[in-house]
Write an enzyme that holds these catalytic residues in place. Structure first.
Site, short mmCIF file in Angstrom:
data_model
loop_
_atom_site.label_atom_id
_atom_site.label_comp_id
_atom_site.label_asym_id
_atom_site.label_seq_id
_atom_site.Cartn_x
_atom_site.Cartn_y
_atom_site.Cartn_z
N CYS A 175 0.03 5.56 7.51
CA CYS A 175 -1.18 5.04 8.13
C CYS A 175 -0.81 4.09 9.26
O CYS A 175 0.06 3.23 9.12
CB CYS A 175 -2.01 4.31 7.08
N GLN B 255 -17.15 -10.80 13.61
CA GLN B 255 -15.79 -11.14 13.19
C GLN B 255 -15.45 -10.32 11.96
O GLN B 255 -16.24 -10.23 11.01
CB GLN B 255 -15.68 -12.64 12.90
N ASP C 157 -15.41 -17.84 23.57
CA ASP C 157 -14.73 -16.81 22.76
C ASP C 157 -14.97 -15.46 23.42
O ASP C 157 -15.81 -14.68 22.99
CB ASP C 157 -15.28 -16.82 21.33
N CYS D 162 -8.75 -13.46 20.78
CA CYS D 162 -7.97 -12.50 19.99
C CYS D 162 -6.80 -11.95 20.80
O CYS D 162 -6.12 -11.04 20.36
CB CYS D 162 -8.86 -11.36 19.51
N CYS E 86 -1.54 -0.58 9.50
CA CYS E 86 -0.67 -1.72 9.19
C CYS E 86 0.75 -1.46 9.68
O CYS E 86 1.28 -0.36 9.53
CB CYS E 86 -0.63 -1.99 7.69
N CYS F 268 0.83 -1.21 0.00
CA CYS F 268 0.00 0.00 0.00
C CYS F 268 0.86 1.25 0.00
O CYS F 268 1.88 1.32 0.70
CB CYS F 268 -0.91 -0.02 1.23
N PHE G 32 -19.99 -16.68 25.69
CA PHE G 32 -19.67 -15.43 24.99
C PHE G 32 -20.02 -15.61 23.51
O PHE G 32 -19.23 -15.34 22.62
CB PHE G 32 -18.19 -15.07 25.15
N GLU H 237 -24.59 -15.15 26.26
CA GLU H 237 -23.96 -13.89 25.84
C GLU H 237 -24.50 -12.77 26.72
O GLU H 237 -25.66 -12.79 27.13
CB GLU H 237 -24.28 -13.62 24.37
N CYS I 279 -6.59 0.78 0.12
CA CYS I 279 -6.40 -0.02 1.34
C CYS I 279 -6.48 -1.49 0.96
O CYS I 279 -7.56 -1.98 0.60
CB CYS I 279 -7.44 0.31 2.40
#
Length: 418
Positions: A76, A254, A350, A376, A79, A70, A282, A302, A153
């Site tokens: 930016c 997601q 999760d 994550c 990334c 990019c 979750f 949840e 992008c």
């Protein structure tokens, strides 16, 4: 010479790539100097001032260095790792997981990273600000509130980038004089779903008609602010394993359908064929529950009301699957306890980045034969896995999934058995 205390143009050799994606130079006094956009083994020319560095030139490039994808890379802040070749890049993501596990005394084989392709992100949050009388929309520069006005992008789907004129018009209409907006755009089956954060409720009421007109002009499927749908011209639904789920305004999703499919495949493959009841903790809008329902009944729990309602509606309309029972419950405050887990054959969890510390303690005391942990955040996942291992579980597989392309973040799916 203590290079941290003086300003100089200095040549340095990068020792390794750090967990946040910066090159690391180890100093004789044990401290580390971080140089962004560099790789292990490179000789670089940097400007030093105190503990801060600015990269001037790569004097001796690494063989792992490639041309960024990019034109905005380096300006930016979205990334950090476009300069890394595919194989060492995937290994970097894998090492994030290996090192986090090792920090908790867990030494085991970690699978190869499953990497999503470019232009696969279906959801992104853009920043919108007013520069004088001119609205600006883009991503923030690294460690700055300044915006990069995007021309391209390679991370997001093209339809999200095509939304920039609509987001710019939105910013001009509703942005405060000081501060800015977060504009979350999701590509749904009905088109673009836009959610605004950072606008006061009184301004939503005052600008309701102009906002509806703007949604019409730019053909938005839905426009929301503060969790409220201002206008819904078409259904903001997404497909989860063949089931249409209408997203709650601003709700979690997601980021990549490709990553979701990979994680779904790993989760469902881990559920034993003989399992009759699976708890999805979750559960969100049903990323895993709807898939697992092909194999077994699901108890989906949840804490977010909109997500529970969305999954419940979707589950009522699905066919050819086992029943999904939904429950709204804050698992951080009120986890499933040992007695509630007695009739559960497998658990999928999760949680948010903070992890599932309390729930893991109860799982460790339970007799649930299979646990699939998705996260994550490798650090909090490793903490929770340590709890489960200490409670008698054995880690069978750990797989990194690179949902967040060219960042220093990674998803992980771990399978544990008793």
């Amino acid at each position: 010479m203590n290079i941290f205390s003086e300003r100089a143009l200095t040549e340095l050799v990068i020792d390794r790539l750090g967990h946040r994606g910066d090159g690391v130079v180890l100093q004789p006094d044990g401290r580390s100097l971080f140089v962004p956009y560099t790789l292990a083994g490179e000789t670089v020319d940097v400007d030093l001032q105190g503990g801060a560095t600015r990269l001037n030139r790569i004097l001796t490039p690494s063989p792992d260095r490639i041309e960024p994808a990019c034109r905005h890379f380096g300006a930016c802040g979205g990334c950090l790792l476009q300069h890394v070749a595919p194989a060492p890049y995937a290994d970097f993501k894998r090492r994030l997981v290996v090192d986090a596990l090792a920090d908790r005394g867990l030494t085991l084989e970690v699978g190869e990273t499953r990497v999503v392709p470019p232009h696969s992100r279906r959801r992104a949050t853009f920043a919108g600000i007013m520069a004088g009388r001119h609205p600006l929309v883009g991503f923030n520069e690294r460690a700055s509130h300044r915006l990069v006005s995007l021309q391209e992008c390679p991370v997001v789907k093209p339809q999200l980038l095509a939304a920039l004129p609509a987001l710019t018009a939105l910013t001009g209409l509703v942005a405060p004089r000081k501060g800015g907006l977060d504009l979350t755009v999701t590509l749904t089956a009905g088109g673009l779903d836009v959610s605004i954060a950072g606008i006061a409720a009184r301004d939503v009421d005052r600008l309701r008609l102009p906002l509806i007109e703007l949604a019409e002009r730019f053909d938005l499927a839905r426009l929301s602010a503060g969790g409220e749908a201002i206008v819904e011209r078409r259904s903001a639904a997404i497909d989860i394993d063949g089931v249409a789920v209408t997203l709650p305004p601003g709700g979690f999703l997601q980021a990549s359908a490709e990553a979701e499919a990979i994680m779904g495949e790993l989760v469902t493959a881990a559920i034993p064929a003989k399992a009759k009841c699976v708890a999805d903790l979750f559960s969100g809008i049903g990323t895993f529950a709807l898939r697992v329902a092909r194999q077994a009944e699901v108890l989906a729990i949840e804490g977010e009301a909109g997500a529970v309602a969305a999954l419940d509606r979707a589950a009522r309309g699905m066919t050819g699957r086992h029943r999904i029972t939904t429950e709204r419950r804050d698992l951080a405050r009120r986890p499933l306890i040992e007695k509630e887990l007695e009739k559960i054959d497998a658990v999928v969890f999760d949680p948010p980045r903070a992890g599932a510390a309390e729930q893991s303690l109860w799982l460790a005391r339970s007799k649930v034969p299979t646990v699939v942990a998705v996260s994550c955040n490798p650090a909090t996942l490793s903490r929770d896995l340590r709890t489960l291992v200490d409670g008698g579980y054995r880690i069978e597989t750990v797989t990194p999934v690179d949902q967040f392309l060219w960042s220093s973040h990674v998803e992980v799916v771990a399978v544990l058995r008793r």
